[in-house]
Motif scaffolding. Structure first.
Motif, short mmCIF file in Angstrom:
data_model
loop_
_atom_site.label_atom_id
_atom_site.label_comp_id
_atom_site.label_asym_id
_atom_site.label_seq_id
_atom_site.Cartn_x
_atom_site.Cartn_y
_atom_site.Cartn_z
N TYR A 585 0.82 -1.22 0.00
CA TYR A 585 0.00 0.00 0.00
C TYR A 585 0.85 1.27 0.00
O TYR A 585 0.41 2.31 -0.49
CB TYR A 585 -0.98 -0.02 1.18
N TYR A 588 1.15 3.05 -3.42
CA TYR A 588 0.03 3.73 -4.08
C TYR A 588 0.11 5.23 -3.82
O TYR A 588 0.20 5.68 -2.67
CB TYR A 588 -1.30 3.19 -3.57
N GLY A 598 1.05 2.74 4.46
CA GLY A 598 0.71 1.34 4.64
C GLY A 598 0.59 0.92 6.08
O GLY A 598 -0.24 0.04 6.40
N ASN A 605 -6.47 -2.75 5.69
CA ASN A 605 -6.01 -3.51 4.54
C ASN A 605 -6.00 -5.01 4.83
O ASN A 605 -6.35 -5.82 3.96
CB ASN A 605 -4.62 -3.04 4.12
N ALA A 667 -7.38 3.35 3.52
CA ALA A 667 -6.85 3.77 2.23
C ALA A 667 -8.01 4.24 1.36
O ALA A 667 -9.14 3.76 1.49
CB ALA A 667 -6.11 2.62 1.56
N TYR A 671 -7.74 2.28 -4.16
CA TYR A 671 -6.65 1.37 -3.83
C TYR A 671 -7.15 0.12 -3.10
O TYR A 671 -6.58 -0.96 -3.24
CB TYR A 671 -5.59 2.10 -3.01
N ARG A 672 -8.23 0.27 -2.37
CA ARG A 672 -8.78 -0.89 -1.68
C ARG A 672 -9.35 -1.90 -2.68
O ARG A 672 -9.33 -3.11 -2.44
CB ARG A 672 -9.84 -0.44 -0.68
#
Length: 706
Positions: A585, A588, A598, A605, A667, A671-672
């Motif tokens: 992560y 991103y 992250g 996440n 996030a 991105y998820r």
């Protein structure tokens, strides 16, 4: 409690494609016409089929929507949950309109709702009253003569307005915030004391060297001065400078976000004597007496690193600075129920400067509180003041028993799938496996609404005084929280209103809440294709279950007590997976200079990865060994993953994006959606191969809990 926000929505639609998408169909699946009562379960019109799924799955599933959808002027973002929020708003409006047109019996919740709505909507009356409704509070601050008097007022201001385990509820304009639940050590239900006192979202807004943050600091100083000027407070410029300087010292005293999220080290329990010896400055006897906690023997000193520094400021900083700070924040936090100039000033900073929103929500929408409270809404909506009273009316009319039953069954299926996955982990020590299975078995799941409703009989609402009503609502909530002291933990307690499009995991209670508003079309449709239901709503459920086993939740046992039930080897393997996911992560970035953190977003996440896998397992189990039909050219697995990705459709203004990246444990949605790259079945469903941008070699795909 930990609020693990999850705005998942399933986009339903039966738009037919001219032909199947350009993906290899899994072997053994046959295209058939949709059966009666089925729907594709997602919206093909939102997709951009020119994008290769293995290069950017979010754009493949949402690219056309992303390009064509405009963010409404009255919002800082828009997501797939927007349709659910609009439907909920319309339903709540119809309920309240009915109450306003009727004459509810005096003393009933219906009467209180009508009176609060009437007072809030009477902007002419609010404007005419000026600051008179707040004058008693301003006089109380002005009368402070010494540290004992300041400590008393700071205690009077304490509210139950924070949640230490909630990424989105870590800000209060009072110097401290309170939270009442079982201690992290599991010893008893007790009050938590948390850092507060800032007018901007968190300490980094004051301390960061980033140019955008520096610009916001300048705007905030100017805002304080303008707000005080428009409030008719003399010497506004000098007072604004004193307020800002004090807040800078408060920010410097705050613990960092990473420290706040380090739950293992936030389990300190202090006695009153500890406060006096470890945190001198505040008159703690006066503070706790004024906050109605004078008889409490033990407190959870959650921000034990900040409490001593904040207490020292109480004694070291000029009383006049504190009095100015108290007056500003009392007005600032209630701007919605004060004259128009103050409402406008407040929105210009909190709505526009901080979030990029150019137009406020219509006032009737702000009072309904159907959405998570926006920062500029001051948390004075009906949802904040009488949330469960409104929720009871909402579920009675809009949440059928059939939906509750269907979701309850889906929860059971996904819990079973998760347990089955844990049972199959051959590398997990038997003791760790036993604890994990015990925990998942004992999760208390609330679907739709609570079994016991909050009691508002002691709440006084005046149809002609919105400011007093808002303050009374805050005090009533605080009293409801204090009433829990000395009693056993109620594992069935709800922390979200039924009319909120959201869901929550509660690690101290080992419980989940799924409010009714997230369990409606398009978020959930029992008549839709099961693949899409499991891909969107099922992933929501799996996500919340999985929070009990993320990097934070895994530190709590089946009873909600924080303790290490892992072997050293199992914990090391878990941490290794977490570091790999955090690194994934970290890569991103929405625009130059900003990237996802992250570590900050790790818990969410992990829950996304594990929850999606559990939902997929439950979906496949629901097929009883058969293959799903192909509908409009899409296999069952493809529908599952596309519905998941469409549930994360997200657009937000740059200002909000920067805010989110700095402060939010979630996030951004785009991105998820890429979570799929860690799920083996996704590769087969879309023929993702080496060389595709999202491709991860099997050994690099993050596997948590199997």
């Amino acid at each position: 409690m930990t609020t693990k926000t999850f705005f998942a929505a399933m986009l339903l639609g039966a738009t037919a494609l001219a032909g199947p998408i350009a993906c290899k169909m899994p072997a053994g699946e046959t295209a058939v016409a949709p059966a009666a009562g089925t729907a594709l379960g997602f919206d093909p019109a939102r997709m951009d089929k020119t994008v290769k799924p293995g290069d950017d799955f979010y754009a493949f599933a949402n690219g056309t929507w992303q390009k064509d959808t405009a963010i409404p002027a009255d919002r800082s973002s828009i997501s797939s949950s927007f349709q659910s929020q609009q439907a909920t708003e319309a339903n709540l409006k119809s309920l309240v309109d009915g109450l306003v047109a009727s004459t509810p019996a005096a003393g009933t919740n219906e009467a209180r709702i009508k009176d609060y709505y009437t007072a809030f909507m009477d902007t002419a009356g609010i404007d005419a009253a000026g600051l008179k409704p707040a004058q008693a509070d301003l006089d109380r601050f002005a009368a402070i003569a010494d540290v004992k008097g300041l400590s008393t007022v700071l205690g009077q201001q304490l509210r139950a307005d924070l949640d230490p385990l909630n990424a989105t509820a870590m800000s209060t304009e009072n110097l401290f915030g309170a939270f009442v639940t079982q201690s992290l050590k599991g010893t008893a239900v007790m009050p938590y004391l948390l850092q507060g006192g800032l007018g901007m979202p968190e300490r980094e807004y004051y301390l960061s060297s980033d140019a955008k943050m520096a610009g916001l600091r300048d705007q905030y100083k100017a805002y304080i001065a303008k707000f005080l000027t428009d409030a008719g407070i003399p010497d506004a410029q000098a007072k604004a400078q004193r307020i800002y300087d004090l807040e800078m010292k408060i920010a410097q005293a705050h613990m960092t976000r990473d420290e706040s999220d380090d739950w293992i080290h936030r389990n300190q329990e202090w006695s009153l004597a500890d406060f006096k010896t470890k945190a001198p400055g505040m008159d703690w006897d006066a503070f706790f007496a004024a906050s109605q906690l004078g008889g409490q023997q033990t407190f959870a000193a959650y921000h034990d690193g900040a409490i001593p520094k904040l207490s020292a400021l109480v004694a070291s900083q000029p009383l006049d600075a504190w009095k100015d700070w108290l007056a500003f924040h009392q007005l600032n936090s209630h701007a919605e129920v004060l004259p128009a100039k103050l409402r406008d000033d407040h929105f210009a900073f909190y709505g526009t400067a901080l979030q990029g929103t150019t137009q406020p929500l219509a006032r009737e929408k702000r009072v309904l509180g159907a959405e998570s409270s926006a920062p500029y809404a001051n948390h004075v909506s009906l949802g904040d003041v009488m949330g469960q009273a409104v929720g009871k009316l909402y579920v009675d009319k809009f949440f059928p028993a059939s939906s509750k039953a269907a979701i309850t069954q889906m929860v059971t299926n996904i819990k079973n799938a998760f347990a089955h996955r844990v049972e199959g982990i051959t590398t997990l020590a038997p003791a760790t496996k036993e604890e994990a299975l015990k925990k998942v078995e004992n999760i208390v799941v609330g679907v739709g609404y609570p079994d016991k409703w909050d009691d508002y009989s002691a709440l006084t609402i005046d149809p002609h005084n919105a400011y007093a009503d808002a303050v009374n609502g805050e005090k009533a909530r605080y009293q409801r929280q204090l009433a829990k002291l000395g009693k056993p933990l109620d594992r069935g307690e709800w922390w979200m209103n039924p009319q909120l499009v959201n869901a929550v995991n509660l690690p101290v209670q080992n419980a989940l809440n799924f409010p009714a508003a997230i369990l409606q079309k398009p978020d959930f449709d029992p008549a839709a294709d099961p693949a899409a239901n499991y891909g969107a709503t099922g992933a929501t459920i799996g996500h919340e279950i999985s929070h009990s086993f993320d990097n934070g939740g895994a530190m709590f046992d089946a009873s909600g007590k924080m303790r290490n039930w892992w072997t050293d080897a199992d914990l090391a393997a878990f941490d290794k997976s977490g570091k790999a996911l955090a690194a994934q992560y970290d890569s991103y970035s929405p625009f130059p200079g900003y990237h996802v953190n992250g570590n900050l977003t790790l818990g969410e996440n992990i829950a996304d990865v594990v929850g999606l896998q559990a939902a997929y397992d439950a979906y496949r189990a629901s097929l009883n060994g058969k293959e799903a039909p192909v509908i409009d050219g899409y296999s069952g697995d493809q529908r599952f993953f596309i519905a998941f990705a469409q549930s994360w459709a997200t657009k937000m203004r740059d200002e909000l994006m920067r805010n989110r990246l700095a402060t939010d444990g979630h996030a951004p949605g785009m991105y998820r959606a890429q979570t799929v790259r860690n799920i083996d079945a996704w590769y087969k469903a879309f023929n993702v191969q080496p060389g595709d941008k999202l491709y991860l070699a099997p050994e690099s795909r993050v596997k948590v809990w199997g």
